[in-house]
Motif scaffolding. Structure first.
Motif, PDB file in Angstrom:
ATOM      1  N   TYR A 277     -53.096-146.018  13.132  1.00  0.00           N
ATOM      2  CA  TYR A 277     -53.976-145.006  13.685  1.00  0.00           C
ATOM      3  C   TYR A 277     -54.852-144.431  12.578  1.00  0.00           C
ATOM      4  O   TYR A 277     -54.482-144.462  11.396  1.00  0.00           O
ATOM      5  N   TYR A 294     -49.235-139.989  19.763  1.00  0.00           N
ATOM      6  CA  TYR A 294     -49.608-141.399  19.842  1.00  0.00           C
ATOM      7  C   TYR A 294     -48.402-142.283  20.166  1.00  0.00           C
ATOM      8  O   TYR A 294     -48.534-143.284  20.880  1.00  0.00           O
ATOM      9  N   ASP A 298     -48.428-145.070  23.092  1.00  0.00           N
ATOM     10  CA  ASP A 298     -48.672-146.464  22.727  1.00  0.00           C
ATOM     11  C   ASP A 298     -47.406-147.286  22.528  1.00  0.00           C
ATOM     12  O   ASP A 298     -47.389-148.476  22.838  1.00  0.00           O
TER      13      ASP A 298
END
Length: 542
Positions: A277, A294, A298
């Motif tokens: 990221y 995140y 994800d």
């Protein structure tokens, strides 16, 4: 009682060492074993009474045990000989009214921890609310105090003050909405440390407000200023300063972190799942919060069942390595080999088995993939047949009476048994049966039927492992993360920063790298350089 138990143990040892006397001592051993069993039974049913109350099982006479009853010293010796007394002993002790059990202590600590977490969660919201009320109320108080304390001495300012009143009203309304949007939002997480920029902004706001109050008290209240137009302009300047402080808060808290400056590598410790990221300039704790957001979006759900295959394979490999000691004492072959010889033998056997380990892994994975494809094909066929049956039922419902029409929930419950077995076998084969409950599957099936989705849309949630947020909150473990960092969590991230986010079953290793500075240069290409002339001869066949 001590002498009897010791003697029985000695006779048992002697009966094993001397095999010729085994038949003669068998009756004696039975008698002693029964007596030791009775004694152990009496020892394991000990009842400890309060010091002031006599025992009901062993009667006493004037505070002394009757003849034939064991003395307290003998009871202590018998209790010391019993190794499993803690599992079978019942203890009744006299407790004080102020005594607390271990369970109550654990519950008390948990309650204190819950209250502390709730306090830390709502403390920033309470502080922000108080500061916001102080900021909004101060300009209004500046305008009202002179009109209340010395109204007869104030100079009338007319239309100029009315315009300033209108300006203050709209500015305060805008500031109220801005403070609500930025500071009065519910917190997404409980961080270990206070946000440095937020604390700086609150301190700056308080200093600004206190400075205006100090100047207002000295120059206006003490002197009883009669220029009301100047007082109104003073309040307008305070509102303008507060708007600029809010602009500074937007820059520091929202805009500063938007530009990506660092590349973050996140690795899950158990299965090695990796994501990358780009984030902006954040502190370590704020970066950890962004990475966790995140992660839930994800990363696929952590499945410990998929990790058991490698452990089972390693255990099976170690179980196949057996070293037999043929030269043990008592054998005629010779003396027992040393530990070094045993280690070399195990290493040699492991080296021989290493050549065939990759073949075993290859065939295991091939067999697993074959079984998964087989279960998947059965599941797809079962779901397609069920959805075909639902479409046929819909066509029949169009011609049926309103009383015979089936509800979507009832239709989902009706067709679910036809696919339940195939779905259960597929989830067990892929080791994801704990991720989906029967209620969640039926709810998803009803959702697909209401929105007229295809069988493939229904199967997508089970054929492909989704992100963590797709599953229930009990799988998230959202309140069990621990940040481990050598540097201070309030310091900003930089090149080479490393920290760890630990959970109950796994951890996330985070490494920070700076995005390199990119330099672009321009090179001009003349459009005429692309032109060329093609000459064709008449004899050439094109």
């Amino acid at each position: 009682m001590d002498t009897e138990s010791t003697h029985s143990g000695y006779s048992y040892h002697s009966s094993r060492s001397g095999r010729s006397n085994r038949h003669g001592d068998r009756s004696c051993e039975r008698h002693k074993a029964s007596s030791s069993k009775d004694s152990s039974r009496s020892e394991r049913s000990v009842v400890i009474n309060p010091p002031d109350t006599p025992s009901q099982d062993s009667p006493v006479h004037n505070g002394e045990p009757l003849p034939g009853e064991p003395t307290p010293a003998a009871e202590q010796g018998d209790e010391a000989q019993d190794d499993n007394w803690g599992e079978t002993t019942t203890a009744v002790t006299g407790t004080s009214e102020l005594s607390v059990s271990q369970e109550e202590v654990v519950g008390l600590g948990k309650g204190i921890q819950d209250r502390t977490q709730s306090f830390r969660r709502y403390l920033p919201l309470a502080v922000g609310s108080c500061v916001g009320l102080l900021v909004l109320a101060t300009p209004l108080v500046f305008l009202l105090l002179p009109a209340v304390m010395w109204p007869d001495r104030l100079q009338v300012c007319g239309a100029a003050c009315e315009g300033l009143f209108l300006s203050i009203s709209f500015k305060l309304l805008i500031l109220l909405v801005a403070v609500w949007a930025l500071f009065l939002r519910p917190s997404r997480a409980c961080l270990p440390r206070v946000c440095v920029y937020r604390a700086f902004l609150i301190t700056l706001t308080l200093l600004l407000t206190m400075s205006y109050w100090l100047f207002y008290g000295v120059r206006i209240l003490d002197a009883q200023d009669e220029d009301y137009h100047g007082i109104v302009q003073f309040a307008v300047s305070l509102v303008d300063s507060q708007l600029f402080v809010h602009y500074l808060a937007v820059v520091l808290l929202e805009l500063r972190q938007l530009q990506p400056c660092y590349s973050v590598c996140v690795i899950r410790s158990t299965d090695g799942e990796t994501r990358h990221y780009n984030i902006g300039q954040l502190s370590i704790q704020r970066a950890a919060l962004s990475i966790l957001e995140y992660y839930y979006r994800d990363f696929p759900l952590h499945n410990p069942a998929l990790l058991s295959a490698s452990k089972h394979r390693a255990a099976k490999h170690l179980a196949g390595l057996k070293v037999y000691n043929v030269d043990a004492p008592g054998n005629a072959a010779g003396a027992q080999p040393s530990n070094g010889n045993q280690s070399r033998a195990m290493v040699t056997a492991a080296g021989k088995r290493k050549d065939s380990a990759h073949n075993e892994l290859y065939y295991e994975e091939a067999d697993y993939e074959r079984r998964v494809r087989k279960r998947r094909a059965r599941l797809v066929v079962a779901v397609e047949e069920a959805f075909t049956h639902v479409r046929r039922m819909k066509k029949e419902d169009e011609r049926a009476t309103p009383s015979d029409i089936m509800d979507v929930r009832e239709a989902a419950l009706a067709i679910f048994p036809s696919m339940a077995r195939a779905l259960q076998k597929y989830l067990r084969t892929t080791r994801r049966q704990h991720c989906h409950s029967m209620e969640s599957i039926q709810k998803h099936l009803a959702f697909c039927l209401v929105n007229n989705m295809s069988p493939k849309a229904f199967l997508e949630a089970y054929l492909v492992p989704g992100p963590t947020l797709q599953y229930g909150p009990e799988r998230w473990m959202a309140d069990q993360w621990t940040l481990v960092s050598e540097a201070s969590v309030t310091s900003g991230i930089k090149q080479g920063t490393e920290f760890l986010l630990k959970c109950l079953d796994f951890s996330l290793a985070i490494t920070i790298k700076t995005i390199p500075y990119i330099r672009l240069t321009e090179e001009y290409i003349d459009p005429k350089s692309h032109k060329f002339l093609l000459l064709l001869q008449s004899e050439t066949s094109v």
